[in-house]
Write a protein that holds these residues in place. Structure first.
Motif, PDB file in Angstrom:
ATOM      1  N   UNK A 290      36.774  -1.800 -20.002  1.00 29.17           N
ATOM      2  CA  UNK A 290      36.236  -2.778 -20.952  1.00 29.17           C
ATOM      3  C   UNK A 290      34.934  -2.277 -21.569  1.00 29.17           C
ATOM      4  N   UNK A 291      34.199  -1.442 -20.830  1.00 26.72           N
ATOM      5  CA  UNK A 291      32.957  -0.865 -21.338  1.00 26.72           C
ATOM      6  C   UNK A 291      33.172   0.345 -22.222  1.00 26.72           C
ATOM      7  N   UNK A 292      34.416   0.732 -22.413  1.00 26.80           N
ATOM      8  CA  UNK A 292      34.698   1.816 -23.341  1.00 26.80           C
ATOM      9  C   UNK A 292      35.096   3.136 -22.717  1.00 26.80           C
ATOM     10  N   UNK A 293      35.189   3.215 -21.385  1.00 26.83           N
ATOM     11  CA  UNK A 293      35.646   4.447 -20.754  1.00 26.83           C
ATOM     12  C   UNK A 293      37.115   4.663 -21.095  1.00 26.83           C
ATOM     13  N   UNK A 294      37.437   5.856 -21.567  1.00 31.31           N
ATOM     14  CA  UNK A 294      38.807   6.149 -21.983  1.00 31.31           C
ATOM     15  C   UNK A 294      39.687   6.425 -20.773  1.00 31.31           C
ATOM     16  N   UNK A 295      40.916   5.906 -20.812  1.00 36.30           N
ATOM     17  CA  UNK A 295      41.858   6.187 -19.739  1.00 36.30           C
ATOM     18  C   UNK A 295      42.289   7.653 -19.793  1.00 36.30           C
ATOM     19  N   UNK A 296      42.562   8.183 -18.624  1.00 40.71           N
ATOM     20  CA  UNK A 296      42.959   9.580 -18.463  1.00 40.71           C
ATOM     21  C   UNK A 296      44.435   9.599 -18.062  1.00 40.71           C
ATOM     22  N   UNK A 297      45.301   9.851 -19.032  1.00 37.09           N
ATOM     23  CA  UNK A 297      46.744   9.776 -18.796  1.00 37.09           C
ATOM     24  C   UNK A 297      47.207  10.846 -17.818  1.00 37.09           C
ATOM     25  N   UNK A 298      48.281  10.529 -17.130  1.00 34.77           N
ATOM     26  CA  UNK A 298      48.842  11.478 -16.176  1.00 34.77           C
ATOM     27  C   UNK A 298      50.126  10.955 -15.573  1.00 34.77           C
ATOM     28  N   UNK A 299      50.463  11.453 -14.399  1.00 33.26           N
ATOM     29  CA  UNK A 299      51.702  11.091 -13.725  1.00 33.26           C
ATOM     30  C   UNK A 299      51.456   9.910 -12.794  1.00 33.26           C
ATOM     31  N   UNK A 300      52.378   8.966 -12.819  1.00 37.82           N
ATOM     32  CA  UNK A 300      52.272   7.768 -11.977  1.00 37.82           C
ATOM     33  C   UNK A 300      52.039   8.143 -10.516  1.00 37.82           C
ATOM     34  N   UNK A 301      51.036   7.529  -9.905  1.00 38.66           N
ATOM     35  CA  UNK A 301      50.747   7.743  -8.488  1.00 38.66           C
ATOM     36  C   UNK A 301      49.853   8.919  -8.194  1.00 38.66           C
ATOM     37  N   UNK A 302      49.527   9.734  -9.192  1.00 34.69           N
ATOM     38  CA  UNK A 302      48.701  10.919  -8.953  1.00 34.69           C
ATOM     39  C   UNK A 302      47.214  10.577  -8.895  1.00 34.69           C
ATOM     40  N   UNK A 303      46.435  11.520  -8.317  1.00 34.30           N
ATOM     41  CA  UNK A 303      45.002  11.353  -8.196  1.00 34.30           C
ATOM     42  C   UNK A 303      44.211  12.143  -9.231  1.00 34.30           C
ATOM     43  N   UNK A 304      44.885  12.954 -10.053  1.00 33.03           N
ATOM     44  CA  UNK A 304      44.189  13.788 -11.032  1.00 33.03           C
ATOM     45  C   UNK A 304      44.124  13.118 -12.405  1.00 33.03           C
ATOM     46  N   UNK A 311      51.820  -2.530 -13.070  1.00 30.01           N
ATOM     47  CA  UNK A 311      51.674  -2.337 -11.622  1.00 30.01           C
ATOM     48  C   UNK A 311      52.495  -1.173 -11.090  1.00 30.01           C
ATOM     49  N   UNK A 312      53.582  -0.822 -11.798  1.00 29.00           N
ATOM     50  CA  UNK A 312      54.445   0.275 -11.342  1.00 29.00           C
ATOM     51  C   UNK A 312      54.157   1.587 -12.058  1.00 29.00           C
ATOM     52  N   UNK A 313      53.336   1.541 -13.085  1.00 35.71           N
ATOM     53  CA  UNK A 313      53.037   2.739 -13.864  1.00 35.71           C
ATOM     54  C   UNK A 313      51.521   2.857 -14.008  1.00 35.71           C
ATOM     55  N   UNK A 318      43.370   4.207 -10.058  1.00 34.52           N
ATOM     56  CA  UNK A 318      42.982   2.984 -10.769  1.00 34.52           C
ATOM     57  C   UNK A 318      42.639   1.849  -9.804  1.00 34.52           C
ATOM     58  N   UNK A 319      43.377   1.733  -8.720  1.00 32.78           N
ATOM     59  CA  UNK A 319      43.187   0.603  -7.806  1.00 32.78           C
ATOM     60  C   UNK A 319      42.867   1.007  -6.376  1.00 32.78           C
TER      61      UNK A 319
END
Length: 411
Positions: A290-304, A311-313, A318-319
């Motif tokens: 909400x503060x403007x940080x851009x999401x970093x796309x990747x593979x579901x469930x990954x840490x990179x 909730x499934x993707x 993230x959580x």
């Protein structure tokens, strides 16, 4: 409260038809019993929160409950409290929830006395909801949701709130309900040591904790009196707009937007996102986004990566608090943060509570700074699981190990 209960019970009876069957009588009896159980629970929490029945702040500390497993008479112990506080008498030789109640009240006073500013909670109100109740004969097991709202003296226009859940067991003695056990007390303040102790503790465990806390805060409960609190400085609340040039929208991060989001959704989660059983990092991630940080796309469930579609993707970062900690401090992170300190962070920045190994266990979002005569005295924070709105970091998050992050923006 007893007058209110009496009126409610009269109301139950006044609506009874002149001719009723056994089933109807049982239903009416069940309603009246649930009202009596709720009244008992309300009495306890109003006493615990230092309130009178009109939800106004009682300026005097409430008396402590009547137990002493070590057999000595403590300053706050009272011999007639068991009936008045509607708590069932228990053996003083074993661990009991009453010792945890005493510990929490003593802890509250130590922190209030040690602070340079007034950390008391004013204009408190309680909303107590019975989530479920299993009443059988003279015993009852109840799940309770308690929402407390209040104001601090340094921020009278800013609402603060806390939501807690408790499992309460009661027993009926001489036609009056009394509490015999409360589960969830040790989670009221996020203190790793208390969580490890659990809800039922011995007198010795309480005294060891309190003695250590007195030493840490340089406060002796026996040597100070209540009147000294009246000389506390009110303190000065600093929101994002008060921080001047300290807060900058660097690389697209808008502290004001992040704080506004945190305050809006601290107590009522945003329905656009799934709410998880452990939701603190899901909430702090939402605030960053909400503060403007851009999401970093990747593979579901990954840490990179760091993203949420549903909730499934989503990424595990993230959580997941441990996963987010590894991500944000790692080389692949697209979130630009700087390790900071209590005296340097600003609203919109983040805090991780960590265990003895340095692993994050909880995430908080800073929403305000409290200044005293001797400099910074406290921070106000928002969080989920459990839900907190503009709550004192000092009081509600007692864990000794904290990591402070200044959020610069996106990389």
């Amino acid at each position: 409260m007893k007058k209110v209960l009496a009126l409610l019970l009269v109301g139950c009876l006044s609506f009874m038809p002149t001719s009723v069957g056994a089933g109807t009588i049982d239903e009416i009896h069940g309603v009246c019993e649930e009202l009596a159980v709720k009244s008992c629970i309300e009495d306890f929490f109003c006493s615990f929160e230092n309130m009178d029945n009109n939800a106004e702040v009682n300026e005097m500390m409430i008396d402590m409950v009547n137990i002493s497993a070590c057999g000595e008479i403590q300053k706050y112990e009272m011999n007639q409290a068991v009936e008045r506080k509607r708590v069932s008498a228990q053996s003083t030789d074993d661990a009991t929830f009453l010792e945890m109640v005493k510990l929490l009240l003593q802890r509250r006073e130590i922190i209030e006395r040690a602070a340079d500013v007034d950390l008391k909670e004013y204009q408190k109100t309680l909303d107590i909801t019975i989530e479920s109740a299993d009443i059988k004969g003279n015993t009852a097991d109840v799940d309770v949701r308690v929402v407390k709202k209040w104001n601090y003296a340094f921020s009278p226009e800013v609402e603060s709130a806390a939501e807690d859940y408790f499992e309460i067991s009661l027993s009926k003695e001489s036609e009056e309900w009394k509490i015999s056990k409360i589960s969830g007390l040790s989670n009221v303040v996020m203190d790793e040591e208390l969580i490890e102790l659990g809800d039922e503790i011995t007198c010795r465990e309480r005294e060891e904790y309190i003695n250590a806390l007195e030493e840490e805060y340089a406060v002796d409960l026996e040597s100070q009196n209540f009147e000294e609190k009246a000389h506390k400085e009110t303190g000065r609340y600093m929101a994002v707009s008060d921080m001047g040039t300290v807060v900058r929208a660097a690389s697209g991060y808008n502290n004001t937007a992040a704080v506004s989001y945190a305050q809006k959704y601290a107590m009522t989660p945003n329905s656009s996102y799934t709410t998880f059983s452990a939701d603190c990092t899901n909430f702090s991630s939402q605030c960053l986004y909400a503060g403007g940080i851009k999401q970093h796309a990747g593979i579901t469930g990954n840490e990179d990566c760091w993203f949420y579609k549903n909730s499934d993707n989503r990424s595990s970062t993230w959580a997941g608090v441990k996963e987010f900690q590894r991500y944000v401090t790692g080389s692949v992170s697209k979130i630009d943060v700087t390790l900071s300190s209590f005296n340097s962070v600003v609203p919109g920045d983040m805090i991780h509570l960590t265990n003895s190994s340095g692993i994050a266990t909880h995430a908080l979002v800073i929403t305000g700074v409290v200044q005293g005569a001797n400099g910074r005295n406290d921070l106000l924070v928002c969080a989920h699981t459990t839900n907190r709105l503009n709550a004192s970091l000092t009081y509600y998050y007692g864990s000794r190990s904290k990591v402070f992050y200044h959020v610069n923006g996106s990389k």
